[in-house]
Design an enzyme around this catalytic site. Structure first.
Site, PDB file in Angstrom:
ATOM      1  N   SER A  52      -1.086   1.544   1.379  1.00  0.00           N
ATOM      2  CA  SER A  52      -1.159   2.651   0.415  1.00  0.00           C
ATOM      3  C   SER A  52      -2.389   2.502  -0.492  1.00  0.00           C
ATOM      4  O   SER A  52      -2.904   1.402  -0.678  1.00  0.00           O
ATOM      5  CB  SER A  52       0.094   2.679  -0.466  1.00  0.00           C
ATOM      6  OG  SER A  52       1.259   2.679   0.320  1.00  0.00           O
TER       7      SER A  52
HETATM    8  N1  SAM Z   1       3.860  -1.123   1.358  1.00  0.00           N
HETATM    9  C1  SAM Z   1       2.853  -1.144   2.398  1.00  0.00           C
HETATM   10  C2  SAM Z   1       1.637  -1.940   2.020  1.00  0.00           C
HETATM   11  O1  SAM Z   1       1.558  -2.433   0.891  1.00  0.00           O
HETATM   12  O2  SAM Z   1       0.779  -2.087   2.895  1.00  0.00           O
HETATM   13  C3  SAM Z   1       2.463   0.217   2.866  1.00  0.00           C
HETATM   14  C4  SAM Z   1       3.513   0.800   3.691  1.00  0.00           C
HETATM   15  S1  SAM Z   1       3.120   2.094   4.792  1.00  0.00           S
HETATM   16  C5  SAM Z   1       2.603   3.397   3.731  1.00  0.00           C
HETATM   17  C6  SAM Z   1       4.804   2.486   5.255  1.00  0.00           C
HETATM   18  C7  SAM Z   1       5.444   1.468   6.173  1.00  0.00           C
HETATM   19  O3  SAM Z   1       6.822   1.813   6.336  1.00  0.00           O
HETATM   20  C8  SAM Z   1       4.847   1.415   7.577  1.00  0.00           C
HETATM   21  O4  SAM Z   1       4.415   0.119   7.868  1.00  0.00           O
HETATM   22  C9  SAM Z   1       6.014   1.836   8.485  1.00  0.00           C
HETATM   23  O5  SAM Z   1       6.022   1.179   9.738  1.00  0.00           O
HETATM   24  C10 SAM Z   1       7.206   1.421   7.633  1.00  0.00           C
HETATM   25  N2  SAM Z   1       8.475   2.080   7.951  1.00  0.00           N
HETATM   26  C11 SAM Z   1       8.734   3.357   8.315  1.00  0.00           C
HETATM   27  N3  SAM Z   1      10.056   3.545   8.494  1.00  0.00           N
HETATM   28  C12 SAM Z   1      10.652   2.362   8.218  1.00  0.00           C
HETATM   29  C13 SAM Z   1      12.012   1.908   8.206  1.00  0.00           C
HETATM   30  N4  SAM Z   1      13.044   2.709   8.507  1.00  0.00           N
HETATM   31  N5  SAM Z   1      12.245   0.628   7.865  1.00  0.00           N
HETATM   32  C14 SAM Z   1      11.235  -0.219   7.554  1.00  0.00           C
HETATM   33  N6  SAM Z   1       9.938   0.149   7.552  1.00  0.00           N
HETATM   34  C15 SAM Z   1       9.653   1.424   7.874  1.00  0.00           C
END
Ligand code: SAM
Length: 231
Positions: free
Chosen positions: A64
């Site tokens: 993000s």
């Molecule tokens: N917090 C992260 C960082 O600091 O890099 C950024 C996260 S990214 C915007 C969103 C993440 O949520 C992705 O890696 C995606 O694979 C994960 N994601 C999506 N659905 C999910 C779920 N049901 N459970 C866990 N992770 C999930």
């Protein structure tokens, strides 16, 4: 440290986020000054680590933008010693920032809180784990592979829950796993329109929600999120 070093760029970015009103507290400022974002982005994008923008981390996912990390961390009103669940570990960067607030480097270990972060893509969970270890957060953050829309019951209840992918609605299991008096910060919406919500579980168990700002996140895919085909 020479001018233009990562440390200098980090300081300038933090000052900019402070001027723009995203960073409002000493705690979040200190945390973002400490965590080396360059260790959480792919090698070839390191020169962009301190641009205020999301960056690709593979598997169609992103780390993000720093202003969003700052804003969500401020809205969570974290305190040292808290137990936090993050849904969507991605690169591990936001988990490290959260860890710097709930388990600050200077605080005795027996007063440390802990961060549990769930990631559904196993390769990204491994990536986050490696990044967190290299940056020195391995003993303050636990990375779990799984569907975070169901929360992570083994370590529940949580003081705070921070969701970094957009859900169609607030997942029931996350509300259940929040302590009374706890708070969740979560983007809700589809690919066209999302809002960042603050969800408070009052001490008597009632739920109070307010939307804060429009935002744009990748989808939360899972049992209490989107189905991959419908997003
Ligand atoms: N917090 C992260 C960082 O600091 O890099 C950024 C996260 S990214 C915007 C969103 C993440 O949520 C992705 O890696 C995606 O694979 C994960 N994601 C999506 N659905 C999910 C779920 N049901 N459970 C866990 N992770 C999930």
């Amino acid at each position: 440290m020479h001018l233009g070093s990562f440390e200098e760029k980090r300081r300038r970015l933090v000052e900019k986020l402070e001027r723009e009103g995203y960073i409002r507290s000493e705690r979040v400022k200190k945390a973002m000054l400490r965590v080396p974002r360059e260790l959480f982005v792919p090698e070839e994008l390191r020169h962009m680590a301190y641009e205020d923008t999301p960056l690709p981390i593979g598997h169609g996912q992103t780390i993000s933008a720093p202003h969003m990390v700052a804003m969500m961390t401020e809205l969570a009103e974290l305190e040292p010693g808290m137990r936090v669940l993050e849904v969507g570990a991605g690169s591990g960067y936001h988990a490290a920032v959260i860890a710097e607030v709930v388990a600050p480097s200077g605080l005795p270990r027996d007063q440390w809180g802990h961060v549990y972060t769930v990631e559904r893509v196993p390769e990204l969970a491994e990536y986050a784990r490696r990044n967190l270890e290299r940056a020195g957060y391995a003993d303050r953050v636990t990375v779990i592979v799984g569907d975070g829309s169901k929360g992570y019951p083994p370590a529940a209840p949580y003081d705070r829950i921070i969701v970094t992918a957009a859900a169609p609605e607030i997942p029931g299991p996350l509300i259940e796993q929040l302590k009374p008096g706890g708070r969740m910060v979560i983007p809700v919406g589809d690919r066209y329109m999302q809002y960042l919500y603050v969800v408070d579980k009052l001490p008597d168990g009632r739920i109070k929600t307010r939307s804060v700002t429009p935002c744009l996140f990748v989808p939360l895919i899972g049992e209490h999120g989107w189905r991959e085909y419908e997003y």
